[in-house]
Design a protein around this motif. Structure first.
Motif, mmCIF file in Angstrom:
data_model
loop_
_atom_site.group_PDB
_atom_site.id
_atom_site.type_symbol
_atom_site.label_atom_id
_atom_site.label_comp_id
_atom_site.label_asym_id
_atom_site.label_seq_id
_atom_site.Cartn_x
_atom_site.Cartn_y
_atom_site.Cartn_z
ATOM 1 N N CYS A 190 -13.053 4.165 -9.974
ATOM 2 C CA CYS A 190 -12.304 5.360 -9.745
ATOM 3 C C CYS A 190 -12.958 6.575 -10.082
ATOM 4 O O CYS A 190 -12.993 7.283 -11.010
ATOM 5 C CB CYS A 190 -11.034 5.293 -10.787
ATOM 6 S SG CYS A 190 -9.735 6.388 -10.605
ATOM 7 N N ASN A 225 -4.179 12.058 -6.388
ATOM 8 C CA ASN A 225 -4.757 10.986 -6.639
ATOM 9 C C ASN A 225 -6.077 11.165 -5.666
ATOM 10 O O ASN A 225 -6.004 11.419 -4.319
ATOM 11 C CB ASN A 225 -3.989 9.968 -6.284
ATOM 12 C CG ASN A 225 -4.671 8.473 -6.679
ATOM 13 O OD1 ASN A 225 -6.048 8.558 -7.038
ATOM 14 N ND2 ASN A 225 -3.880 7.545 -7.132
ATOM 15 N N ARG A 276 -11.774 -2.968 -15.198
ATOM 16 C CA ARG A 276 -10.332 -2.810 -14.351
ATOM 17 C C ARG A 276 -10.288 -4.330 -13.652
ATOM 18 O O ARG A 276 -11.182 -4.809 -12.939
ATOM 19 C CB ARG A 276 -10.501 -1.640 -13.104
ATOM 20 C CG ARG A 276 -9.492 -1.539 -12.089
ATOM 21 C CD ARG A 276 -9.576 -0.651 -11.073
ATOM 22 N NE ARG A 276 -8.547 -0.431 -10.106
ATOM 23 C CZ ARG A 276 -8.448 0.536 -9.076
ATOM 24 N NH1 ARG A 276 -9.295 1.271 -8.948
ATOM 25 N NH2 ARG A 276 -7.368 0.402 -8.503
#
Length: 625
Positions: A278, A311, A428
């Motif tokens: 990310c 996002n 993650r």
């Protein structure tokens, strides 16, 4: 000083996703629990995007629900959109995801916690820990109060010595508008803990009324929506809010580069590691310089608010650069900012310092959960919180810890990866991390885990009864398919319509249903099947279980066999504080890693990076002696 006369069974420090699940789990198991948080209005706040679930994360959320946690129920009650991701792939990859109303989400969580017996609340900042030699006995708050407890769970998120960066500006904080937490790290380091720094970031929030959606691609929810919770807590969504898709472009990238010399990421002010999967938009532009565009996913923050989450545009660039660059994105020409993106650095502790119960190895009765362990994501935090809450409660009751195996849950994969391998970047969860992902599907989390949750006293009798009924009906349907034949004239029209090979004699229905090109909806006109489904009240959930069994039983059986083989190594235990230095046949690296991590079994030892198969053979020979 102490105004608290109660000795709590469990104190939970922090009211985020990990802390909320920890408090709920401990309390539901009968432990008198105190949740201490800096702001009671922000319990379980969605600090980043307003969504739950996704690839592998959706599986974790269903596992939390199956065990009796709250996150799935809260998500269902506050959802504004639902999508099942990866439906074009096999069922091991199907991953539910929901957009949530951010304000309703936090409100619903607080309401559910307040309706949970055994939970007390207190708003204050914990800035010290109380020890009796190598045991924790309580916490000290900013107001100078000393609160005594049998166990303590720290779920501090990004607040431990948090430092926020926007361009060349830096200031202390654990989240926008909230102060950092100090004192806990220092107390732990003084006790011998290894601390580190990590970084995460968040994108701007903008006024949705200022965007031109005609230049974007609409992303609606599924036509037929599902839910996260296995309980009938809510009805399926009939109304949804859409998300929107747009892209950066070379002009955007050019404007972003103008601020690189003032970026805390590039000028050395941020020294910690951010999440690999990310990255910030400036990191993407820098690392993938040849790529002309990057995706931006615009998410609504709720049913009624105009606030939108951008996002794909996470950034810590100066606010003037953020402003100029985002206006070059199609649909954002007249954008109004509600707040700018920022990066945040915070303390974490290498999770190799934990046991599988999430209790620390150095200090008895002290548990860590969430981002303090180097993870990122609501779901990963909530899963750790639930497990820490369960094990803290069990510790106060003098019972053995509750440890899941890697073939039983994604939650187990998460915890085992952290404890066995550690992490150098925010961890993650992905489906690829789970070697038994065909077993660990989102559809069967209740079958896998609810009986365990019920035994703990965490999952209700209602949950268990629903699971047993689901299993009974699934077995009944599979038996019917195995025993029932269909004639050529019944099935060949269906096969012909699909351009599939016809049958020339009667055949068991399970053989036909196992064909990958067919699904149960193709058999709706076969009378004996439709009558059976109606008479036995077989619902969609049961049909899905039976269909997966028919089509994937070979893969499922193979994974079960592999799991059984490796679980035999799980039963070969290694004594606590074993002296690996005396085994000179082990490689130097193996002795070093094994001494540091202190695995509890041969199976765990085999998963440690740097421990070779020959090292495992040495250990097996020694343990055999």
């Amino acid at each position: 000083m102490s105004l608290f006369t109660t000795t709590y069974d469990v104190i939970v420090v922090g009211g985020g996703h990990a802390g909320s699940e920890a408090a709920a789990a401990a309390a539901n198991m009968g432990a008198h629990t105190l949740l201490i948080t800096m702001n009671l209005q922000n319990i379980a706040q969605m600090s980043c995007n307003p969504a739950m679930g996704g690839i592998a994360k959706g599986q974790i959320l269903r596992e939390i629900d199956a065990l009796g946690g709250y996150s799935g129920i809260v998500t269902d009650k506050t959802a504004i959109q639902f999508k099942m991701l990866n439906k074009s792939k096999g069922p091991a990859m199907w991953s539910p995801r929901a957009q949530s109303d951010r304000m309703q989400f936090a409100e619903c969580w607080r309401t559910m916690l307040e309706q949970t017996e055994n939970v007390d609340f207190y708003q204050d900042s914990v800035n010290g820990l109380l020890f009796d030699e190598n045991k924790i006995i309580g916490v000290k708050t900013a107001l100078g109060l000393e609160i005594i407890a049998k166990t303590v769970i720290i779920t501090a998120g990004t607040f431990l010595n948090g430092l926020i960066h926007i361009g060349d500006k830096s200031f202390g904080g654990g989240r926008a508008g909230e102060g950092a937490s100090t004192g806990i790290t220092e107390d732990l380091v003084a006790k011998g803990f290894e601390a580190g720094r990590m970084k995460t970031g968040t994108p701007p929030r903008v006024d949705g009324r200022s965007l031109d959606y005609s230049k974007m691609i609409e992303q609606p929810g599924d036509e037929f929506t599902e839910k996260f919770s296995y309980l009938p807590t809510t009805k399926n969504l009939t109304k949804q809010r859409s998300c929107w898709l747009t892209y950066t472009n070379p002009k955007v990238h050019e404007l972003l580069r103008e601020g690189f010399d003032r970026s805390p990421m590039f000028n050395g002010r941020i020294k910690s590691t951010g999440p690999r999967y990310c990255p910030s938009v400036e990191d993407k532009v820098d690392r993938f310089a040849s790529k002309e565009r990057h995706q931006m996913f615009i998410e609504p923050e709720g049913w009624t608010t105009c606030e939108m989450y951008v996002n794909g545009f996470s950034t810590s660039l100066p606010e003037d650069i953020q402003d100029k660059a985002i206006r070059a994105v199609e649909g954002f020409e007249n954008v109004k900012f509600l707040r700018y993106g920022y990066a945040i650095e915070y303390d974490f502790f290498q999770p190799t310092q934990l046991k599988h119960s999430l209790e620390t190895k150095l200090i008895e009765n002290l548990f860590f959960a969430g981002q303090i362990n180097g993870t990122t994501g609501y779901e990963e935090a909530a899963a750790q919180g639930l497990m820490a809450g369960v094990n803290a409660a069990l510790k106060t009751q003098g019972k053995e810890p509750f440890i899941l195996k890697r073939n039983e849950a994604y939650i187990a994969v998460l915890i085992d990866d952290l404890i066995t391998k550690g992490t150098e970047e925010p961890y993650r969860m992905f489906t690829s991390r789970a070697e038994y992902r065909t077993l660990l599907r989102q559809d069967n989390a209740d079958l896998r885990l609810t009986p365990k949750g019920y035994e703990l006293g965490l999952a209700s009798k209602e949950r268990l009864d629903r699971v047993l009924e689901k299993q009974r009906k699934t077995d009944l349907l599979i038996k019917f398919l195995n025993e029932t034949s269909v004639k050529e004239d019944e099935i060949n029209p269906i096969l012909e319509a699909k351009n599939l090979a016809l049958i020339n004699q009667s055949m068991k229905l399970f053989k036909i249903a196992a064909r990958p090109q067919l699904d149960f909806s193709d058999f709706k006109d076969i009378k004996k099947l439709s009558v059976f489904l109606e008479e036995n009240a077989i619902d969609k959930e049961v049909i899905e279980q039976a269909e997966i069994h028919l089509k994937y039983s070979g893969y499922i059986d193979k994974e079960k066999n592999n799991a059984d083989k490796l679980n035999r190594l799980e039963n070969v235990k290694i004594p606590a504080a074993f002296n690996y230095q005396k085994l000179q046949s082990l490689s130097f690296e193996a002795r070093e890693k094994l001494t540091k991590i202190q695995p509890t079994s041969i199976s765990q030892a085999s998963r440690i990076s740097g421990v070779s198969p020959s090292d495992i053979s040495v250990l097996l020979v020694y343990m055999g002696r």
